[in-house]
Design a protein around this motif. Structure first.
Motif, PDB file in Angstrom:
ATOM      1  N   GLY A  82     -14.039  21.688  31.444  1.00 35.98           N
ATOM      2  CA  GLY A  82     -13.556  23.058  31.331  1.00 35.98           C
ATOM      3  C   GLY A  82     -13.697  23.606  29.924  1.00 35.98           C
ATOM      4  O   GLY A  82     -14.450  23.083  29.098  1.00 35.98           O
ATOM      5  N   ILE A  83     -12.934  24.653  29.659  1.00 35.72           N
ATOM      6  CA  ILE A  83     -12.962  25.384  28.394  1.00 35.72           C
ATOM      7  C   ILE A  83     -11.718  25.036  27.603  1.00 35.72           C
ATOM      8  O   ILE A  83     -10.619  24.920  28.146  1.00 35.72           O
ATOM      9  CB  ILE A  83     -13.009  26.904  28.657  1.00 35.72           C
ATOM     10  N   THR A  84     -11.866  24.879  26.298  1.00 35.28           N
ATOM     11  CA  THR A  84     -10.722  24.554  25.452  1.00 35.28           C
ATOM     12  C   THR A  84     -10.727  25.432  24.205  1.00 35.28           C
ATOM     13  O   THR A  84     -11.713  26.112  23.901  1.00 35.28           O
ATOM     14  CB  THR A  84     -10.730  23.063  25.056  1.00 35.28           C
ATOM     15  N   ARG A  85      -9.598  25.386  23.498  1.00 36.80           N
ATOM     16  CA  ARG A  85      -9.466  26.140  22.248  1.00 36.80           C
ATOM     17  C   ARG A  85      -9.121  25.156  21.137  1.00 36.80           C
ATOM     18  O   ARG A  85      -8.135  24.424  21.239  1.00 36.80           O
ATOM     19  CB  ARG A  85      -8.372  27.199  22.379  1.00 36.80           C
ATOM     20  N   LEU A  86      -9.926  25.172  20.086  1.00 40.30           N
ATOM     21  CA  LEU A  86      -9.788  24.216  18.991  1.00 40.30           C
ATOM     22  C   LEU A  86     -10.025  24.921  17.667  1.00 40.30           C
ATOM     23  O   LEU A  86     -10.301  26.125  17.632  1.00 40.30           O
ATOM     24  CB  LEU A  86     -10.799  23.075  19.167  1.00 40.30           C
ATOM     25  N   MET A  87      -9.905  24.167  16.576  1.00 43.08           N
ATOM     26  CA  MET A  87     -10.265  24.694  15.267  1.00 43.08           C
ATOM     27  C   MET A  87     -11.756  24.441  15.045  1.00 43.08           C
ATOM     28  O   MET A  87     -12.287  23.391  15.436  1.00 43.08           O
ATOM     29  CB  MET A  87      -9.445  24.029  14.162  1.00 43.08           C
ATOM     30  N   SER A  88     -12.422  25.371  14.411  1.00 45.93           N
ATOM     31  CA  SER A  88     -13.881  25.273  14.270  1.00 45.93           C
ATOM     32  C   SER A  88     -14.310  24.014  13.527  1.00 45.93           C
ATOM     33  O   SER A  88     -15.353  23.427  13.852  1.00 45.93           O
ATOM     34  CB  SER A  88     -14.426  26.520  13.569  1.00 45.93           C
ATOM     35  N   TYR A  89     -13.515  23.549  12.546  1.00 46.36           N
ATOM     36  CA  TYR A  89     -13.915  22.350  11.802  1.00 46.36           C
ATOM     37  C   TYR A  89     -13.908  21.104  12.687  1.00 46.36           C
ATOM     38  O   TYR A  89     -14.603  20.121  12.405  1.00 46.36           O
ATOM     39  CB  TYR A  89     -12.996  22.130  10.594  1.00 46.36           C
ATOM     40  N   GLN A  90     -13.129  21.137  13.770  1.00 51.04           N
ATOM     41  CA  GLN A  90     -13.007  19.966  14.633  1.00 51.04           C
ATOM     42  C   GLN A  90     -14.238  19.734  15.499  1.00 51.04           C
ATOM     43  O   GLN A  90     -14.468  18.616  15.967  1.00 51.04           O
ATOM     44  CB  GLN A  90     -11.764  20.113  15.529  1.00 51.04           C
ATOM     45  N   VAL A  91     -15.005  20.779  15.741  1.00 52.69           N
ATOM     46  CA  VAL A  91     -16.135  20.686  16.669  1.00 52.69           C
ATOM     47  C   VAL A  91     -17.451  21.107  16.026  1.00 52.69           C
ATOM     48  O   VAL A  91     -18.424  21.384  16.717  1.00 52.69           O
ATOM     49  CB  VAL A  91     -15.874  21.524  17.941  1.00 52.69           C
ATOM     50  N   GLY A  92     -17.504  21.128  14.705  1.00 54.79           N
ATOM     51  CA  GLY A  92     -18.742  21.501  14.016  1.00 54.79           C
ATOM     52  C   GLY A  92     -19.903  20.590  14.380  1.00 54.79           C
ATOM     53  O   GLY A  92     -21.038  21.052  14.589  1.00 54.79           O
TER      54      GLY A  92
ATOM     55  N   ALA B 129     -18.759  22.430  -0.355  1.00 57.46           N
ATOM     56  CA  ALA B 129     -20.133  22.297   0.102  1.00 57.46           C
ATOM     57  C   ALA B 129     -20.239  21.953   1.582  1.00 57.46           C
ATOM     58  O   ALA B 129     -21.343  21.844   2.120  1.00 57.46           O
ATOM     59  CB  ALA B 129     -20.841  21.205  -0.717  1.00 57.46           C
ATOM     60  N   ASN B 130     -19.083  21.817   2.251  1.00 62.25           N
ATOM     61  CA  ASN B 130     -19.054  21.415   3.660  1.00 62.25           C
ATOM     62  C   ASN B 130     -19.295  22.622   4.556  1.00 62.25           C
ATOM     63  O   ASN B 130     -18.476  23.555   4.589  1.00 62.25           O
ATOM     64  CB  ASN B 130     -17.686  20.793   3.963  1.00 62.25           C
ATOM     65  N   PRO B 131     -20.385  22.659   5.305  1.00 60.97           N
ATOM     66  CA  PRO B 131     -20.684  23.838   6.131  1.00 60.97           C
ATOM     67  C   PRO B 131     -19.696  24.066   7.278  1.00 60.97           C
ATOM     68  O   PRO B 131     -19.622  25.168   7.819  1.00 60.97           O
ATOM     69  CB  PRO B 131     -22.084  23.540   6.678  1.00 60.97           C
ATOM     70  N   HIS B 132     -18.924  23.045   7.644  1.00 62.28           N
ATOM     71  CA  HIS B 132     -17.996  23.193   8.759  1.00 62.28           C
ATOM     72  C   HIS B 132     -16.717  23.947   8.393  1.00 62.28           C
ATOM     73  O   HIS B 132     -15.944  24.317   9.280  1.00 62.28           O
ATOM     74  CB  HIS B 132     -17.623  21.810   9.310  1.00 62.28           C
ATOM     75  N   ILE B 133     -16.477  24.174   7.098  1.00 67.13           N
ATOM     76  CA  ILE B 133     -15.281  24.920   6.704  1.00 67.13           C
ATOM     77  C   ILE B 133     -15.643  26.077   5.780  1.00 67.13           C
ATOM     78  O   ILE B 133     -14.807  26.564   5.031  1.00 67.13           O
ATOM     79  CB  ILE B 133     -14.222  24.011   6.047  1.00 67.13           C
ATOM     80  N   ASN B 134     -16.873  26.510   5.828  1.00 63.09           N
ATOM     81  CA  ASN B 134     -17.283  27.636   4.984  1.00 63.09           C
ATOM     82  C   ASN B 134     -18.181  28.593   5.775  1.00 63.09           C
ATOM     83  O   ASN B 134     -18.690  28.260   6.826  1.00 63.09           O
ATOM     84  CB  ASN B 134     -18.047  27.118   3.760  1.00 63.09           C
TER      85      ASN B 134
END
Length: 299
Positions: free
Chosen positions: A235-245, A294-299
């Motif tokens: 199904g569909i979930t809601r998470l923080m973007s850094y968790q699924v980069g 420099a981490n693209p998952h949080i910028n």
């Protein structure tokens, strides 16, 4: 008991709001702690605590003395550290806390690099999905996601992250891609309770805020479980973007409803006032700031 030791006893009682807790932490008898506070109050000529059978609370005079006493001990610790060289060379035990997945994915690699660079330092990494008090828990550095409320902390912003909605390409091939938050009512929902504890999901749009009631079929207390269920196409979930980069890069998850996402949340490295000159903390923060920015998952 000398004056500095008496001040330490006072600070422990004030921070723990308990004579008994202070005696245990300082390995002193309860009468010794009581006697120390009584002597301090007599010397100062003021009452420092209001005491009942259930509570120990600072008086107004006690609260003022607490701030001054804490500064005195911090200055003394800094002077001792400077004399011993710990402000010049990183050494000792460094305690770092972060949210679980953020710690595992983005802080653990920095910690191992830091340890390789600083052989005289040991690291205690504490990862949990709650906001603790770093002073009360004896922590040196914390990574915080969200807007900060405590102005007594030093903070360095290193990036941002967003609460996002996602699912697997396989799921969307079978069930279609929601085009509007209201379409979620027709889909299987995975609730990651540490990210989105409510079943009312809130979104933003150019025309205003949108609230959507979802009906989860799967509740997950750990974000990793929600990620895995979504990857498997449940199904569909809601998470923080850094968790699924990483999942977005690999294509195992797809981000949807981006036009309805709320404002990004800041990611900060924080530490306590008065400790900024300690080499083990300063050197870790310098490394972490460079790596996280420099981490693209949080910028």
């Amino acid at each position: 008991m000398d004056k500095l030791e008496t001040i330490r006893v006072f600070l422990e009682v004030a921070e723990g709001q308990s004579f008994v807790a202070a005696s245990r932490k300082l390995d002193l008898s309860a009468p010794a702690v009581t006697r120390s506070i009584a002597q301090l109050e007599h010397a100062l000529g003021v009452r420092l605590f209001n005491r009942t059978t259930r509570q120990v609370r600072l008086t107004d005079s006690g609260a003022r003395f607490f701030e001054d006493a804490k500064k005195i001990l911090e200055d003394l610790e800094q002077a001792e550290a400077a004399a011993s060289g710990s402000y010049a060379t990183p050494k000792g035990v460094l305690s770092v806390t972060a949210p679980v997945l953020f710690g595992q994915k983005h802080i653990a690699p920095i910690l191992t690099e830091y340890l390789e660079q600083n052989p005289s330092v040991e690291v205690r990494a504490i990862f949990y999905d709650r906001v603790g008090n770093i002073l009360d828990e004896g922590l040196d550095v914390a990574i915080r996601i969200g807007h900060l409320k405590d102005s007594s902390l030093y903070a360095t912003r290193v990036g941002s992250t967003q609460r996002i909605v996602c699912g697997s390409p396989g799921y969307f091939d079978k069930h279609g891609v929601p085009e509007h938050p209201e379409d979620l009512a027709n889909h299987e929902i995975i609730l990651a309770s540490t990210v989105e504890p409510s079943t009312t999901w809130r979104f933003e749009s150019p025309t205003g805020k949108i609230s959507v009631k979802v009906s989860p079929r799967l509740y997950c207390s750990q974000n990793g479980s929600a990620i895995e269920a979504a990857r498997q196409g449940f199904g569909i979930t809601r998470l923080m973007s850094y968790q699924v980069g990483d999942e977005f890069q690999k294509g195992s998850l797809k981000r949807i409803l981006q036009d309805f996402e709320a404002e990004a949340l800041p990611v900060n490295i924080i530490h306590l006032e008065g400790r900024q000159a300690n080499a083990k903390i300063r050197s870790f923060i310098d490394l972490a700031v460079a790596r996280l920015k420099a981490n693209p998952h949080i910028n």
